[in-house]
Design a protein around this motif. Sequence first.
Motif, PDB file in Angstrom:
ATOM      1  N   GLU A   1       0.812  -1.224   0.000  1.00 36.67           N
ATOM      2  CA  GLU A   1       0.000   0.000   0.000  1.00 36.67           C
ATOM      3  C   GLU A   1       0.842   1.270   0.000  1.00 36.67           C
ATOM      4  O   GLU A   1       0.399   2.312  -0.456  1.00 36.67           O
ATOM      5  CB  GLU A   1      -0.936  -0.014   1.216  1.00 36.67           C
ATOM      6  N   VAL A   2       2.049   1.170   0.559  1.00 35.11           N
ATOM      7  CA  VAL A   2       2.967   2.299   0.513  1.00 35.11           C
ATOM      8  C   VAL A   2       4.339   1.761   0.098  1.00 35.11           C
ATOM      9  O   VAL A   2       4.875   0.862   0.733  1.00 35.11           O
ATOM     10  CB  VAL A   2       3.067   3.032   1.870  1.00 35.11           C
TER      11      VAL A   2
ATOM     12  N   PRO B   1      -4.852   0.133  -4.681  1.00 34.81           N
ATOM     13  CA  PRO B   1      -4.351   1.426  -4.210  1.00 34.81           C
ATOM     14  C   PRO B   1      -2.942   1.300  -3.656  1.00 34.81           C
ATOM     15  O   PRO B   1      -2.650   0.371  -2.914  1.00 34.81           O
ATOM     16  CB  PRO B   1      -5.343   1.781  -3.091  1.00 34.81           C
ATOM     17  N   CYS B   2      -2.108   2.215  -4.052  1.00 38.15           N
ATOM     18  CA  CYS B   2      -0.728   2.226  -3.547  1.00 38.15           C
ATOM     19  C   CYS B   2      -0.178   3.641  -3.666  1.00 38.15           C
ATOM     20  O   CYS B   2      -0.404   4.305  -4.673  1.00 38.15           O
ATOM     21  CB  CYS B   2       0.152   1.244  -4.334  1.00 38.15           C
ATOM     22  N   GLU B   3       0.492   4.077  -2.625  1.00 35.44           N
ATOM     23  CA  GLU B   3       1.178   5.363  -2.649  1.00 35.44           C
ATOM     24  C   GLU B   3       2.657   5.093  -2.908  1.00 35.44           C
ATOM     25  O   GLU B   3       3.301   4.370  -2.140  1.00 35.44           O
ATOM     26  CB  GLU B   3       1.013   6.084  -1.309  1.00 35.44           C
TER      27      GLU B   3
ATOM     28  N   ILE C   1       6.237   6.869  -3.103  1.00 35.64           N
ATOM     29  CA  ILE C   1       6.805   8.127  -2.621  1.00 35.64           C
ATOM     30  C   ILE C   1       8.313   8.157  -2.887  1.00 35.64           C
ATOM     31  O   ILE C   1       9.055   7.293  -2.438  1.00 35.64           O
ATOM     32  CB  ILE C   1       6.537   8.298  -1.112  1.00 35.64           C
TER      33      ILE C   1
ATOM     34  N   VAL D   1       9.607   6.597   6.276  1.00 33.88           N
ATOM     35  CA  VAL D   1       8.266   6.631   5.692  1.00 33.88           C
ATOM     36  C   VAL D   1       7.628   5.243   5.824  1.00 33.88           C
ATOM     37  O   VAL D   1       6.443   5.108   6.169  1.00 33.88           O
ATOM     38  CB  VAL D   1       8.315   7.073   4.217  1.00 33.88           C
TER      39      VAL D   1
ATOM     40  N   ILE E   1       8.225   3.093   8.114  1.00 37.56           N
ATOM     41  CA  ILE E   1       7.867   2.929   9.535  1.00 37.56           C
ATOM     42  C   ILE E   1       6.518   3.590   9.812  1.00 37.56           C
ATOM     43  O   ILE E   1       5.626   2.981  10.417  1.00 37.56           O
ATOM     44  CB  ILE E   1       8.983   3.518  10.431  1.00 37.56           C
ATOM     45  N   GLY E   2       6.369   4.822   9.355  1.00 40.85           N
ATOM     46  CA  GLY E   2       5.107   5.534   9.591  1.00 40.85           C
ATOM     47  C   GLY E   2       3.936   4.835   8.935  1.00 40.85           C
ATOM     48  O   GLY E   2       2.863   4.660   9.535  1.00 40.85           O
ATOM     49  N   ALA E   3       4.139   4.401   7.688  1.00 43.09           N
ATOM     50  CA  ALA E   3       3.063   3.741   6.953  1.00 43.09           C
ATOM     51  C   ALA E   3       2.673   2.429   7.615  1.00 43.09           C
ATOM     52  O   ALA E   3       1.492   2.116   7.777  1.00 43.09           O
ATOM     53  CB  ALA E   3       3.507   3.498   5.508  1.00 43.09           C
TER      54      ALA E   3
ATOM     55  N   ALA F   1       3.168   1.497  10.760  1.00 39.14           N
ATOM     56  CA  ALA F   1       2.551   1.735  12.072  1.00 39.14           C
ATOM     57  C   ALA F   1       1.113   2.221  11.925  1.00 39.14           C
ATOM     58  O   ALA F   1       0.294   2.050  12.818  1.00 39.14           O
ATOM     59  CB  ALA F   1       3.376   2.740  12.863  1.00 39.14           C
ATOM     60  N   ALA F   2       0.827   2.837  10.781  1.00 41.76           N
ATOM     61  CA  ALA F   2      -0.537   3.315  10.530  1.00 41.76           C
ATOM     62  C   ALA F   2      -1.379   2.247   9.833  1.00 41.76           C
ATOM     63  O   ALA F   2      -2.497   2.517   9.411  1.00 41.76           O
ATOM     64  CB  ALA F   2      -0.501   4.597   9.704  1.00 41.76           C
ATOM     65  N   GLY F   3      -0.828   1.049   9.697  1.00 41.25           N
ATOM     66  CA  GLY F   3      -1.636  -0.070   9.224  1.00 41.25           C
ATOM     67  C   GLY F   3      -1.529  -0.393   7.749  1.00 41.25           C
ATOM     68  O   GLY F   3      -2.305  -1.212   7.248  1.00 41.25           O
ATOM     69  N   ALA F   4      -0.589   0.222   7.060  1.00 35.26           N
ATOM     70  CA  ALA F   4      -0.440  -0.054   5.625  1.00 35.26           C
ATOM     71  C   ALA F   4       0.671  -1.079   5.400  1.00 35.26           C
ATOM     72  O   ALA F   4       1.662  -1.107   6.127  1.00 35.26           O
ATOM     73  CB  ALA F   4      -0.120   1.230   4.861  1.00 35.26           C
TER      74      ALA F   4
END
Lengths: 417, 341
Positions: free
Chosen positions: A21-22, A49-51, A53, A64, A66-68, A70-73
Amino acid sequence: MLRQIEGSRAVAETVAHCRPEVVCAYPISPQTHIIEAIGAMVKEGSLAPCEFINVESEFAAMSVSIGASAAGARAYTATASQGLLFMMEAVYNAAGLGLPIVMTLANRAIGAPINIWNDHSDAMAARDTGWIQLFAETNQEACDLHILAFRLAEELSLPVMVCMDGFILTHAVEGIDVPEQSDVDSFLPVYEPRQVLDPADPISIGAMVGPEAFTEVRYLSHLRQLDALELIPTLASEFASTFGRESGGLLHTYRTDDATTIVVALGSVLGTIKDAVDRRRELGDRVGVVGITTFRPFPFDDVRDALSHAQKVIVMEKAFSVGYGGVLSADVASATHDATISLHSVVAGLGGRAITQQSIEELLDDTAHDRLRPVTFLDLDLGIVDLERARIGSVRRSGPSAENVLSDLGTVASRIG
Amino acid sequence: MSRQPVHFYQVGSFAVGNRLLDDEDRTVQSDPGRSDSLDSGHRACQGCGEALGARYALDAAMRATNGQLIAVNATGCLEVFSTPYPETSWRIAWLHSLFGNAPAVATGVAAAMKVKGLNDVRVVAQAGDGGTVDIGFGCLSGMFERNDDVLFICYDNEAYMNTGVQRSGATPPAARTATTEAVGPQPGNVFGQGKDMPRLAMAHGIPYVATATVADLHDLENKVQRAMEMHGARYLHVLVPCPLGWGSASCDTIKVARLAKETGLFPVFEAENGVVTNVSPIRHRTSVESYLSIQKRFGHLFGTPGRPDIVARIQAIADHNIAHYGLLVDEERDATLEVSA
């Protein structure tokens, strides 16, 4: 279905089938073709869907992720060499936080001297990070390991690094069966995080832990790695039933049943070693091969069992701890400490130097005649080394060794043969 | 932001109680339904400006997003005093990763929300000045350049307080820190160094940049509200005095912050798309000495013989800021209090 396809492209397509997803990455050779291909898939909409970056550094790429995560992605990135070192603080952090990020490491040497070619110095630098480290022998396995990696990472809530030899695998075009989307979907369920940043159920992640609990938290990470030793073979057999071929696992053996001499190695060099072993077998030499797929956690029991009948073990590795010796050799020695084997460490293929079948055959011949020393640097040009040593001994300002050696060689191009 | 000057009876301190304001103009903090994002029980020092600023900023962000907020924190005082394991003062979804990567981690969180279609969930990243202007600068510049949907808040206490008051790229000239000691012919931090982070943020052309201090918490809340009305990369730089590091009295945190603004040393303004759109005027212009002399980090500039030459150089910086940002206004405006309308 087999297709003639570049290893990087096949890995990119496989990763896309894992529905990340990311995806965040910073370009570094020889990882670039993987992220370029994924970037294009996201841009054209075939991976959604995929971001995707583009960031300013590998440190940001892992951050990034890590953040993704931890936010479930489901998060994926890829790097190599200096890039891995530049993100290293975040590499440790991802493991410490227990985030199931999957990263491809397109194995490459570490400078100085700067060198873009393949060896395993980068992976060894990440040995103690808490990441699971899987090594691909072939491009087919590189693809398959990514699917296993996502499954394994998310089951255990630990990050997984898939190591594939830079250029030798990443840039090789060959017949690869890129796993089908439907098969991947049946093998890899939707990511259900164990911990997630959710405004509806707010938790704090990343607290400061003092001496009162740090040991226990770290030990839990260790236990999860040990759990992986149980889970990896299970997933490998499930993989085989879903995809119809063997991939992954802890290690692979080749002609070891009656072998008195066994070569242990990681990654793509195993193919060349097997060719050399086949040749030596024709001459009556009882040699075999153990290819280690799961380097961290290290499968001590399986390695011990695989080597239990051997009298001589040669650990051939594309990295070494300067001032110490082979890294994998130390692990193998530890696994076999109670066995009466003669262990030899062979450092080979540094900075992309080709490991030829002929050199391996000579090595096995030396072994058969008890000429192999405890530590060997394969195909080392001692004449060049002696020249520089003499220069250092005779002149105070002897200059930079790398440039001196190149000058003595009379070439400025990389010597890969 | 459009602001309508509202006249109030002069109360001397320029503070105005919420009871004098209409309901919609009252602070978030005065609302019993505030979220208490950073709750009581944390381990910050007495008089900590950062704890105060973070509490107001996060509660304002929570109101602005209707509670749909995720916060990312850099390593530093705020992280350490708020989450001594297994306790946490955060009542919001909160993640700490590393010292230098909060902007990138926030980018990752924002990307996850976008990919999952959770468009109402917003992301705030926060760090001290070290985590912003020094070790986090690369990731911050990258986040700005990509215009990721993150509000980054820097709580600037002008040095590395968590590690024992060492100089950062935000430490002002002449300030004594543990690594810029008050010795030698040029005591304290040298002149001509340091980063003007708000202007660096503006140079990225991001939608919103603002500065604030904990002396005007209403203004701070308004700026958070304004920032959360926008998308893309936004930057809020909040001056937060540190009694421990600055050598100021714990009870003087607000006073010190107010003097930083009133002397012109810390310009309070807003900028959109790289252009300054609003400045908070100085109400009672005062010399920098009034600000410096109540902080022990500048103690070597005063007494006998003192260093009036250095004080004069600092005054010149304040004068430059006042001229550059147009911080002085006419008498009539000077006698008004402004609130967001």
